[in-house]
Design a protein around this motif. Sequence first.
Motif, mmCIF file in Angstrom:
data_model
loop_
_atom_site.group_PDB
_atom_site.id
_atom_site.type_symbol
_atom_site.label_atom_id
_atom_site.label_comp_id
_atom_site.label_asym_id
_atom_site.label_seq_id
_atom_site.Cartn_x
_atom_site.Cartn_y
_atom_site.Cartn_z
ATOM 1 N N GLN A 59 8.271 2.068 -3.848
ATOM 2 C CA GLN A 59 7.342 1.004 -3.452
ATOM 3 C C GLN A 59 6.232 1.621 -2.609
ATOM 4 O O GLN A 59 6.500 2.404 -1.699
ATOM 5 C CB GLN A 59 8.081 -0.046 -2.631
ATOM 6 N N CYS A 60 4.985 1.281 -2.917
ATOM 7 C CA CYS A 60 3.832 1.763 -2.153
ATOM 8 C C CYS A 60 3.053 0.562 -1.632
ATOM 9 O O CYS A 60 2.717 -0.347 -2.389
ATOM 10 C CB CYS A 60 2.914 2.608 -3.024
ATOM 11 N N VAL A 61 2.775 0.571 -0.343
ATOM 12 C CA VAL A 61 1.965 -0.466 0.291
ATOM 13 C C VAL A 61 0.738 0.224 0.875
ATOM 14 O O VAL A 61 0.870 1.197 1.623
ATOM 15 C CB VAL A 61 2.737 -1.200 1.401
ATOM 16 N N THR A 62 -0.450 -0.268 0.529
ATOM 17 C CA THR A 62 -1.696 0.299 1.043
ATOM 18 C C THR A 62 -2.487 -0.800 1.749
ATOM 19 O O THR A 62 -2.696 -1.873 1.193
ATOM 20 C CB THR A 62 -2.551 0.902 -0.091
ATOM 21 N N THR A 81 -5.259 -3.762 13.111
ATOM 22 C CA THR A 81 -6.012 -4.867 12.522
ATOM 23 C C THR A 81 -6.262 -5.897 13.608
ATOM 24 O O THR A 81 -5.324 -6.390 14.239
ATOM 25 C CB THR A 81 -5.212 -5.506 11.368
ATOM 26 N N ALA A 82 -7.509 -6.217 13.831
ATOM 27 C CA ALA A 82 -7.882 -7.173 14.879
ATOM 28 C C ALA A 82 -7.701 -8.610 14.398
ATOM 29 O O ALA A 82 -7.728 -8.878 13.197
ATOM 30 C CB ALA A 82 -9.333 -6.944 15.292
ATOM 31 N N LEU A 83 -7.517 -9.515 15.327
ATOM 32 C CA LEU A 83 -7.449 -10.929 15.024
ATOM 33 C C LEU A 83 -8.722 -11.338 14.287
ATOM 34 O O LEU A 83 -9.827 -10.949 14.672
ATOM 35 C CB LEU A 83 -7.308 -11.731 16.323
ATOM 36 N N ASN A 84 -8.577 -12.045 13.198
ATOM 37 C CA ASN A 84 -9.678 -12.518 12.340
ATOM 38 C C ASN A 84 -10.339 -11.413 11.516
ATOM 39 O O ASN A 84 -11.343 -11.661 10.865
ATOM 40 C CB ASN A 84 -10.741 -13.279 13.138
ATOM 41 N N SER A 115 -7.515 -6.005 3.008
ATOM 42 C CA SER A 115 -6.829 -6.160 1.725
ATOM 43 C C SER A 115 -5.601 -5.274 1.735
ATOM 44 O O SER A 115 -5.496 -4.345 2.523
ATOM 45 C CB SER A 115 -7.732 -5.715 0.563
ATOM 46 N N TYR A 116 -4.691 -5.562 0.838
ATOM 47 C CA TYR A 116 -3.550 -4.679 0.674
ATOM 48 C C TYR A 116 -3.067 -4.719 -0.760
ATOM 49 O O TYR A 116 -3.310 -5.680 -1.483
ATOM 50 C CB TYR A 116 -2.406 -5.015 1.638
ATOM 51 N N THR A 117 -2.444 -3.645 -1.171
ATOM 52 C CA THR A 117 -1.831 -3.582 -2.495
ATOM 53 C C THR A 117 -0.368 -3.210 -2.312
ATOM 54 O O THR A 117 -0.016 -2.457 -1.399
ATOM 55 C CB THR A 117 -2.505 -2.547 -3.413
ATOM 56 N N ILE A 118 0.454 -3.765 -3.173
ATOM 57 C CA ILE A 118 1.877 -3.417 -3.206
ATOM 58 C C ILE A 118 2.205 -3.074 -4.651
ATOM 59 O O ILE A 118 1.950 -3.873 -5.550
ATOM 60 C CB ILE A 118 2.755 -4.586 -2.736
ATOM 61 N N THR A 119 2.728 -1.883 -4.866
ATOM 62 C CA THR A 119 3.138 -1.479 -6.209
ATOM 63 C C THR A 119 4.568 -0.946 -6.150
ATOM 64 O O THR A 119 4.998 -0.418 -5.123
ATOM 65 C CB THR A 119 2.223 -0.383 -6.797
ATOM 66 N N VAL A 120 5.280 -1.116 -7.249
ATOM 67 C CA VAL A 120 6.609 -0.530 -7.396
ATOM 68 C C VAL A 120 6.650 0.145 -8.753
ATOM 69 O O VAL A 120 6.432 -0.495 -9.775
ATOM 70 C CB VAL A 120 7.724 -1.593 -7.301
ATOM 71 N N ILE A 124 -4.480 3.194 4.642
ATOM 72 C CA ILE A 124 -3.164 3.623 5.098
ATOM 73 C C ILE A 124 -2.160 3.267 4.007
ATOM 74 O O ILE A 124 -2.084 2.116 3.571
ATOM 75 C CB ILE A 124 -2.771 2.906 6.414
ATOM 76 N N THR A 125 -1.386 4.247 3.540
ATOM 77 C CA THR A 125 -0.394 4.016 2.488
ATOM 78 C C THR A 125 0.977 4.446 2.973
ATOM 79 O O THR A 125 1.125 5.513 3.564
ATOM 80 C CB THR A 125 -0.760 4.791 1.207
ATOM 81 N N LYS A 126 1.966 3.606 2.709
ATOM 82 C CA LYS A 126 3.363 3.900 3.032
ATOM 83 C C LYS A 126 4.162 3.835 1.742
ATOM 84 O O LYS A 126 4.070 2.868 0.992
ATOM 85 C CB LYS A 126 3.882 2.871 4.036
#
Length: 85
Positions: free
Chosen positions: A23-26, A6-9, A13-18, A35-37
């Motif tokens: 827990q999933c972070v996209t 991710t570049a400066l500026n 968006s991101y989502t966090i679900t549990v 990208i999802t973890k």
Amino acid sequence: MGYSGTALNEKFSYTITVEDEVQCVTIISEGKLNITKHSDIKDSDYRAGNQYMYFKAGVYNQHNEGADRDYVQATFSNIHNKHKG
């Protein structure tokens, strides 16, 4: 088209679900693959004493040293949360 950081500026968006102790972070950036973890949090004590963890939006400097001019900044255009139950 892949993820190159991710570049400066750069807007993203991101989502966090549990759900079911997973827990999933996209991370979502225009023109890049999402990208999802996934993390198993059942052994993380996230609900110790029935006091569930919470989410904070912001940026937090992660070091104790540095130049006086060091700073962190984030701009949020929209924050939405939803809880079941």
